[in-house]
Design an enzyme around this catalytic site. Structure first.
Site, short mmCIF file in Angstrom:
data_model
loop_
_atom_site.label_atom_id
_atom_site.label_comp_id
_atom_site.label_asym_id
_atom_site.label_seq_id
_atom_site.Cartn_x
_atom_site.Cartn_y
_atom_site.Cartn_z
N CYS A 58 52.95 33.95 23.67
CA CYS A 58 53.30 34.00 22.24
C CYS A 58 52.37 33.20 21.32
O CYS A 58 51.89 33.72 20.32
CB CYS A 58 54.71 33.45 22.02
N LYS A 61 48.53 34.10 21.44
CA LYS A 61 48.49 35.49 20.97
C LYS A 61 48.62 35.56 19.45
O LYS A 61 47.89 36.25 18.75
CB LYS A 61 49.59 36.29 21.69
N TYR A 190 54.42 45.99 24.69
CA TYR A 190 54.19 44.89 23.76
C TYR A 190 52.76 44.34 23.89
O TYR A 190 52.03 44.20 22.92
CB TYR A 190 55.11 43.71 24.11
N GLU A 194 49.66 44.69 21.29
CA GLU A 194 49.23 43.48 20.57
C GLU A 194 47.75 43.18 20.83
O GLU A 194 46.99 42.92 19.90
CB GLU A 194 50.10 42.28 20.99
N HIS A 457 62.35 41.18 -6.00
CA HIS A 457 61.35 42.10 -6.52
C HIS A 457 60.09 41.38 -6.96
O HIS A 457 60.20 40.31 -7.56
CB HIS A 457 61.97 42.85 -7.70
N GLU A 462 62.78 44.33 -0.01
CA GLU A 462 63.88 44.80 -0.88
C GLU A 462 64.26 46.25 -0.59
O GLU A 462 65.37 46.68 -0.89
CB GLU A 462 63.53 44.62 -2.36
P1 NDP Z 1 56.15 46.40 28.75
O1 NDP Z 1 57.23 46.68 29.70
O2 NDP Z 1 56.47 46.17 27.33
O3 NDP Z 1 55.09 47.57 28.81
C1 NDP Z 1 54.49 47.96 30.01
C2 NDP Z 1 53.60 49.14 29.71
O4 NDP Z 1 52.83 49.43 30.86
C3 NDP Z 1 54.36 50.40 29.35
O5 NDP Z 1 53.67 51.06 28.34
C4 NDP Z 1 54.32 51.19 30.65
O6 NDP Z 1 54.32 52.57 30.46
C5 NDP Z 1 52.96 50.80 31.18
N1 NDP Z 1 52.84 50.94 32.63
C6 NDP Z 1 53.64 50.43 33.59
N2 NDP Z 1 53.16 50.75 34.80
C7 NDP Z 1 52.05 51.48 34.60
C8 NDP Z 1 51.12 52.11 35.45
N3 NDP Z 1 51.25 52.05 36.78
N4 NDP Z 1 50.08 52.76 34.90
C9 NDP Z 1 49.94 52.83 33.56
N5 NDP Z 1 50.79 52.26 32.69
C10 NDP Z 1 51.84 51.60 33.21
O7 NDP Z 1 55.37 45.18 29.40
P2 NDP Z 1 54.32 44.16 28.80
O8 NDP Z 1 53.53 43.75 29.97
O9 NDP Z 1 53.64 44.71 27.61
O10 NDP Z 1 55.23 42.96 28.33
C11 NDP Z 1 56.23 42.41 29.19
C12 NDP Z 1 57.35 41.85 28.37
O11 NDP Z 1 56.94 40.66 27.76
C13 NDP Z 1 57.81 42.74 27.24
O12 NDP Z 1 58.72 43.70 27.66
C14 NDP Z 1 58.42 41.76 26.29
O13 NDP Z 1 59.76 41.55 26.63
C15 NDP Z 1 57.62 40.50 26.54
N6 NDP Z 1 56.65 40.30 25.45
C16 NDP Z 1 57.13 40.05 24.20
C17 NDP Z 1 56.27 39.88 23.15
C18 NDP Z 1 56.81 39.64 21.78
O14 NDP Z 1 57.97 39.27 21.65
N7 NDP Z 1 56.02 39.87 20.73
C19 NDP Z 1 54.83 39.93 23.33
C20 NDP Z 1 54.43 40.20 24.68
C21 NDP Z 1 55.33 40.37 25.69
P3 NDP Z 1 55.66 53.41 30.17
O15 NDP Z 1 56.00 53.15 28.77
O16 NDP Z 1 55.21 54.78 30.44
O17 NDP Z 1 56.68 52.91 31.14
#
Ligand code: NDP
Length: 473
Positions: A58, A61, A190, A194, A457, A462
């Site tokens: 966080c 980032k 996410y 990001e 405003h 809003e």
């Molecule tokens: P996410 O679960 O958000 O996303 C994982 C992504 O990877 C999805 O798009 C998924 O695709 C894809 N994926 C998974 N397996 C494969 C594969 N074998 N080949 C290709 N693509 C694949 O995980 P993140 O790692 O981005 O983040 C983990 C968690 O960390 C988040 O869920 C969140 O809770 C937390 N986080 C929060 C943040 C914030 O609050 N701003 C910032 C960063 C992380 P598909 O959609 O098709 O399943």
């Protein structure tokens, strides 16, 4: 542990009232609050204090996201009469150094937060002693504790494929050397979105590869389409329904990413942001009788109790919602149960309302959301009418900035109760805006409350209190 075991554990004397494994957000909060209430507490951490959020999540980032945002601000300023006399130049090393200094400062703050109330901080990897969920070994030394909290967080997951060792995970992105002129980001969640936005803003050519048709699975469908368009407008090349077959290093040092349909991409770095898995390896959970689920996450009940009495797990290692503030809230529930606050007026804290946890994705523009997506609301309240209010517009800022960025807002109202059950936004400072609305939603705000609220405003926010015409019902 059986009841007989448990009564013998009551008579047993322990080195500590509480032993916390993991010095990330949840672990540090639990340890320092328990110690502040008079408990004798130890915390073990093998890495930097503050865990993922502070060190490789966080905080850095968001700092990099601010850095990236300046690129847009420089461009936009011209529409407001500013003239840049020379082209702004970005110094990656300077940003990395500044971030490292700030994170070092925060590591010190975390140590002080623990030292202040007298938490004993043990630097090393902790594991349960065989057959005893109340004894933890660190650096060969055994420590007993009446209660143990496991808060070891998670780590990036990368699927197996030829050349996997050439892929980066998000932890490594903050210190990349040299700056990647061409970045391939795999994933649509996410972290992928990001980092795609950050490195695009900092000057990389970014290609984002999704295995499905859209970014951000699990978010509201309209929002997913909207943000993909906006990210595309910033110049990120989002490619859908594509998988990486292999990665190899070419003679010139660059990487060749081979896609499943045979296409090849050249890159200086490839980030795999394909989800995160719980950090349970090497903890000796099985030997201590602590159950995990099929994903390796520690199984807990509604009060974060594991299958072993006196042992709790919270945050990413128990995988409900992988969000720092959720881990903090869970830590407080456990601390309140184990070491009640005598000054508390409302009694022990209850677990957070997981349906209304607000969250933001720091893409450019930002995303923020609270409550149900439209699909979830229709399923959750099946048979009831869900009224949808949605709007999109160019914000006032962009009337002169020259940018075509648009803002999106959506409200979901449960017709029988008039309660606002979903609120979604794509736009500048969405996280800052939605945080406030999340309080109202937690308090059960209805659409009538929104309608009665006077707007500030001129702001984008809003619009949330001036949406009158439903788009669908
Ligand atoms: P996410 O679960 O958000 O996303 C994982 C992504 O990877 C999805 O798009 C998924 O695709 C894809 N994926 C998974 N397996 C494969 C594969 N074998 N080949 C290709 N693509 C694949 O995980 P993140 O790692 O981005 O983040 C983990 C968690 O960390 C988040 O869920 C969140 O809770 C937390 N986080 C929060 C943040 C914030 O609050 N701003 C910032 C960063 C992380 P598909 O959609 O098709 O399943």
């Amino acid at each position: 542990m059986t009841d007989a075991d448990s009564s013998s554990s009551k008579q047993r004397s322990f080195d500590f009232d509480l032993f916390v494994i993991g010095g990330g957000s949840g672990g540090v909060r639990a340890a320092r609050m328990a110690a502040a209430r008079g408990a004798k507490v130890a915390l073990a951490e093998s890495g930097a204090l503050g865990g993922t959020c502070v060190n490789v999540g966080c905080i850095p980032k968001k700092l990099y996201s601010y850095a990236a945002g300046y690129a847009e601000s420089f461009e936009e300023s011209e529409g407001y009469g500013w003239q840049l006399t020379s082209a702004p130049r970005f110094d990656w090393q300077r940003l990395k150094d500044a971030r490292a200094k700030e994170i070092g400062r925060l590591n010190g703050v975390y140590l002080n937060l623990l030292n202040g109330p007298g938490v004993k901080v043990l630097r090393g990897h902790a594991r349960f002693a065989e057959g005893d969920a109340h004894t933890v070994e660190v650096n060969g030394e055994r420590h007993t504790a009446r209660h143990v909290i496991v808060a070891t967080g998670g780590r990036p997951y990368v699927p197996d494929f030829p050349g996997r060792e050439l892929a980066m995970v998000s932890d490594a992105m903050f210190d990349l050397d040299p700056f990647p002129q061409r970045l391939v980001v795999v994933g649509g969640g996410y972290i992928a979105c990001e980092f795609a936005s950050i490195f695009k803003g900092l000057g990389s050519l970014v290609t984002q590869l999704l295995r499905r048709a859209h970014v951000l699975t699990g978010f509201d469908e309209d929002l997913r389409h909207f943000i993909a368009d906006e990210m595309g407008k910033t110049g990120i090349d989002i490619r859908c329904n594509v998988q990486v077959s292999s990665i190899r290093r070419a003679d010139d040092g660059a990487l060749t990413v081979v896609l499943d349909r045979g296409q090849e991409l050249r890159a200086d770095a490839v980030l795999f942001a394909t989800g995160r898995i719980p950090n349970t390896e090497g903890l000796g959970l099985a030997q201590a009788g602590i159950e995990t689920d099929e994903n390796g996450a520690i199984r807990v009940d509604a009060g974060y109790r594991t299958s072993q009495r006196g042992v709790y797990a919270l945050g990413d290692v128990s995988t409900r919602l992988q969000l720092t503030p959720v881990a903090l809230a869970e830590a407080m529930v456990v601390v309140d149960e184990l070491f009640p606050d005598p000054k508390s007026k409302g009694g022990p804290r209850q677990p957070p309302d997981y349906d209304f946890v607000p969250t933001a994705v720091f893409t450019h523009p930002n995303i923020a959301t609270c409550g149900y997506t439209e699909a979830q609301a229709r399923k959750q309240f099946a048979g009831d009418k869900i009224i949808v209010y949605a709007t999109e517009f160019k914000s006032l800022r962009h009337t002169l900035s020259g940018r075509s960025e648009r803002t999106f807002m959506k409200l979901l109202v449960h017709e029988p109760t008039d309660r606002v059950v979903g609120l979604h936004m794509v736009g500048a400072e969405a996280g800052e805006i939605v945080q406030g609305f999340a309080v109202a939603m937690q308090a059960g705000a209805t659409k009538a409350h929104f309608d009665r609220t006077i707007g500030i405003h001129p702001t984008s926010a809003e619009e949330f209190v001036t949406m009158r015409e439903p788009s669908v019902g």
